[in-house]
Design a protein around this motif. Sequence first.
Motif, PDB file in Angstrom:
ATOM      1  N   MET A   4       2.620  -5.704  -9.299  1.00  0.00           N
ATOM      2  CA  MET A   4       3.198  -6.716  -8.421  1.00  0.00           C
ATOM      3  C   MET A   4       3.079  -6.254  -6.972  1.00  0.00           C
ATOM      4  N   ALA A   5       2.552  -7.105  -6.131  1.00  0.00           N
ATOM      5  CA  ALA A   5       2.324  -6.745  -4.734  1.00  0.00           C
ATOM      6  C   ALA A   5       3.632  -6.446  -4.028  1.00  0.00           C
ATOM      7  N   PHE A   6       3.568  -5.455  -3.186  1.00  0.00           N
ATOM      8  CA  PHE A   6       4.704  -5.062  -2.365  1.00  0.00           C
ATOM      9  C   PHE A   6       4.814  -6.063  -1.225  1.00  0.00           C
ATOM     10  N   ALA A   7       6.009  -6.562  -0.973  1.00  0.00           N
ATOM     11  CA  ALA A   7       6.219  -7.535   0.105  1.00  0.00           C
ATOM     12  C   ALA A   7       6.658  -6.824   1.383  1.00  0.00           C
ATOM     13  N   VAL A  44       1.158   3.256   4.867  1.00  0.00           N
ATOM     14  CA  VAL A  44      -0.073   3.652   5.547  1.00  0.00           C
ATOM     15  C   VAL A  44      -0.696   4.862   4.856  1.00  0.00           C
ATOM     16  N   GLU A  45       0.131   5.841   4.525  1.00  0.00           N
ATOM     17  CA  GLU A  45      -0.388   7.034   3.840  1.00  0.00           C
ATOM     18  C   GLU A  45      -0.981   6.643   2.487  1.00  0.00           C
ATOM     19  N   ALA A  46      -0.305   5.770   1.763  1.00  0.00           N
ATOM     20  CA  ALA A  46      -0.821   5.328   0.469  1.00  0.00           C
ATOM     21  C   ALA A  46      -2.154   4.594   0.648  1.00  0.00           C
ATOM     22  N   ALA A  47      -2.247   3.761   1.662  1.00  0.00           N
ATOM     23  CA  ALA A  47      -3.493   3.036   1.932  1.00  0.00           C
ATOM     24  C   ALA A  47      -4.606   4.004   2.322  1.00  0.00           C
ATOM     25  N   ASN A  70      -8.908  14.861   0.483  1.00  0.00           N
ATOM     26  CA  ASN A  70      -8.009  14.372   1.533  1.00  0.00           C
ATOM     27  C   ASN A  70      -7.309  13.094   1.081  1.00  0.00           C
ATOM     28  N   GLY A  71      -8.037  12.214   0.429  1.00  0.00           N
ATOM     29  CA  GLY A  71      -7.452  10.950  -0.038  1.00  0.00           C
ATOM     30  C   GLY A  71      -6.324  11.176  -1.032  1.00  0.00           C
ATOM     31  N   ARG A  72      -6.555  12.055  -1.991  1.00  0.00           N
ATOM     32  CA  ARG A  72      -5.497  12.339  -2.977  1.00  0.00           C
ATOM     33  C   ARG A  72      -4.241  12.867  -2.286  1.00  0.00           C
ATOM     34  N   GLU A  73      -4.433  13.707  -1.283  1.00  0.00           N
ATOM     35  CA  GLU A  73      -3.274  14.243  -0.564  1.00  0.00           C
ATOM     36  C   GLU A  73      -2.562  13.183   0.267  1.00  0.00           C
ATOM     37  N   GLU A  74      -3.272  12.160   0.700  1.00  0.00           N
ATOM     38  CA  GLU A  74      -2.608  11.082   1.448  1.00  0.00           C
ATOM     39  C   GLU A  74      -1.561  10.401   0.563  1.00  0.00           C
ATOM     40  N   MET A  75      -1.862  10.230  -0.716  1.00  0.00           N
ATOM     41  CA  MET A  75      -0.864   9.641  -1.614  1.00  0.00           C
ATOM     42  C   MET A  75       0.313  10.601  -1.808  1.00  0.00           C
ATOM     43  N   VAL A  76       0.055  11.891  -1.822  1.00  0.00           N
ATOM     44  CA  VAL A  76       1.152  12.874  -1.878  1.00  0.00           C
ATOM     45  C   VAL A  76       2.035  12.714  -0.639  1.00  0.00           C
ATOM     46  N   HIS A  77       1.417  12.512   0.502  1.00  0.00           N
ATOM     47  CA  HIS A  77       2.184  12.287   1.737  1.00  0.00           C
ATOM     48  C   HIS A  77       3.033  11.025   1.622  1.00  0.00           C
ATOM     49  N   ALA A  78       2.464   9.989   1.033  1.00  0.00           N
ATOM     50  CA  ALA A  78       3.214   8.741   0.855  1.00  0.00           C
ATOM     51  C   ALA A  78       4.445   8.983  -0.016  1.00  0.00           C
ATOM     52  N   ARG A  79       4.274   9.752  -1.055  1.00  0.00           N
ATOM     53  CA  ARG A  79       5.415  10.028  -1.957  1.00  0.00           C
ATOM     54  C   ARG A  79       6.471  10.880  -1.262  1.00  0.00           C
ATOM     55  N   ARG A  80       6.030  11.817  -0.436  1.00  0.00           N
ATOM     56  CA  ARG A  80       7.014  12.605   0.331  1.00  0.00           C
ATOM     57  C   ARG A  80       7.762  11.715   1.313  1.00  0.00           C
ATOM     58  N   GLU A  93       9.326   3.494  -3.616  1.00  0.00           N
ATOM     59  CA  GLU A  93       8.111   4.025  -4.241  1.00  0.00           C
ATOM     60  C   GLU A  93       6.904   3.393  -3.557  1.00  0.00           C
ATOM     61  N   PRO A  94       6.016   4.216  -2.988  1.00  0.00           N
ATOM     62  CA  PRO A  94       4.827   3.618  -2.371  1.00  0.00           C
ATOM     63  C   PRO A  94       3.970   2.947  -3.439  1.00  0.00           C
ATOM     64  N   PRO A  95       3.427   1.792  -3.131  1.00  0.00           N
ATOM     65  CA  PRO A  95       2.635   1.061  -4.129  1.00  0.00           C
ATOM     66  C   PRO A  95       1.256   1.672  -4.337  1.00  0.00           C
ATOM     67  N   GLU A  96       0.709   1.404  -5.499  1.00  0.00           N
ATOM     68  CA  GLU A  96      -0.682   1.756  -5.761  1.00  0.00           C
ATOM     69  C   GLU A  96      -1.563   0.817  -4.928  1.00  0.00           C
ATOM     70  N   ALA A  97      -2.820   1.164  -4.817  1.00  0.00           N
ATOM     71  CA  ALA A  97      -3.738   0.434  -3.932  1.00  0.00           C
ATOM     72  C   ALA A  97      -3.725  -1.068  -4.178  1.00  0.00           C
ATOM     73  N   GLU A  98      -3.762  -1.474  -5.448  1.00  0.00           N
ATOM     74  CA  GLU A  98      -3.868  -2.914  -5.736  1.00  0.00           C
ATOM     75  C   GLU A  98      -2.624  -3.695  -5.324  1.00  0.00           C
ATOM     76  N   ASP A  99      -1.506  -2.994  -5.096  1.00  0.00           N
ATOM     77  CA  ASP A  99      -0.260  -3.660  -4.701  1.00  0.00           C
ATOM     78  C   ASP A  99       0.115  -3.396  -3.244  1.00  0.00           C
ATOM     79  N   ASN A 100      -0.696  -2.629  -2.532  1.00  0.00           N
ATOM     80  CA  ASN A 100      -0.375  -2.284  -1.149  1.00  0.00           C
ATOM     81  C   ASN A 100      -0.824  -3.422  -0.231  1.00  0.00           C
ATOM     82  N   PRO A 101       0.123  -4.058   0.464  1.00  0.00           N
ATOM     83  CA  PRO A 101      -0.255  -5.200   1.311  1.00  0.00           C
ATOM     84  C   PRO A 101      -1.190  -4.811   2.447  1.00  0.00           C
ATOM     85  N   TYR A 102      -1.190  -3.544   2.835  1.00  0.00           N
ATOM     86  CA  TYR A 102      -2.094  -3.121   3.900  1.00  0.00           C
ATOM     87  C   TYR A 102      -3.531  -2.957   3.412  1.00  0.00           C
TER      88      TYR A 102
END
Length: 167
Positions: free
Chosen positions: A1-4, A37-40, A64-74, A88-97
């Motif tokens: 489900m997309a993040f609003a 942004v970090e998740a994106a 670097n990309g994998r670590e960006e998601m770690v940053h999003a979770r932090r 919880e940061p959304p996965e790519a398919e649900d990230n509005p950015y």
Amino acid sequence: MAFALEPGWPQSLREAFAHIGTVTSPSVDDIKIMALVEAASETLYQLSAKGTEHPGVIDILHSNGREEMVHARRAAQVVGLLGGGEFEPPEAEDNPYLAAADDLPVAAITPEGLRKQAQGEFGGQALYESWAARIDNPQAAALLRQNGAEEVDHGNRLLAAAELLEG
């Protein structure tokens, strides 16, 4: 489900990057935007890896990309520590950015482009450090500083990738 996105938040990734670059004392909402942004950025690194055939550079970009998601979770942990509730940061398919991610062009990776991107990562360290200095929660500040230190690692890896392309 997309993040609003909340009303008043930046509506595009470009606007979100611009917004966080102006924040000196982050609110919980600012940190949520940073998490998005970090998740994106994980996806952005994956897309950029398609711009080269050099396996070493691809590995660096994927790392670097994998670590960006770690940053999003932090960043999401920081939200909770600052009283913003569970986030919880959304996965790519649900990230509005990333709504227009299919429209993002894949550009050829160049040493010059990697060096410029490295400077952006080094700037991320300075941003995280300034935010950490303005947060009263030591645990939250430590998480932000950890993200910042890893931004330096990202920048250094990008510089190494530029050298690989020139080698």
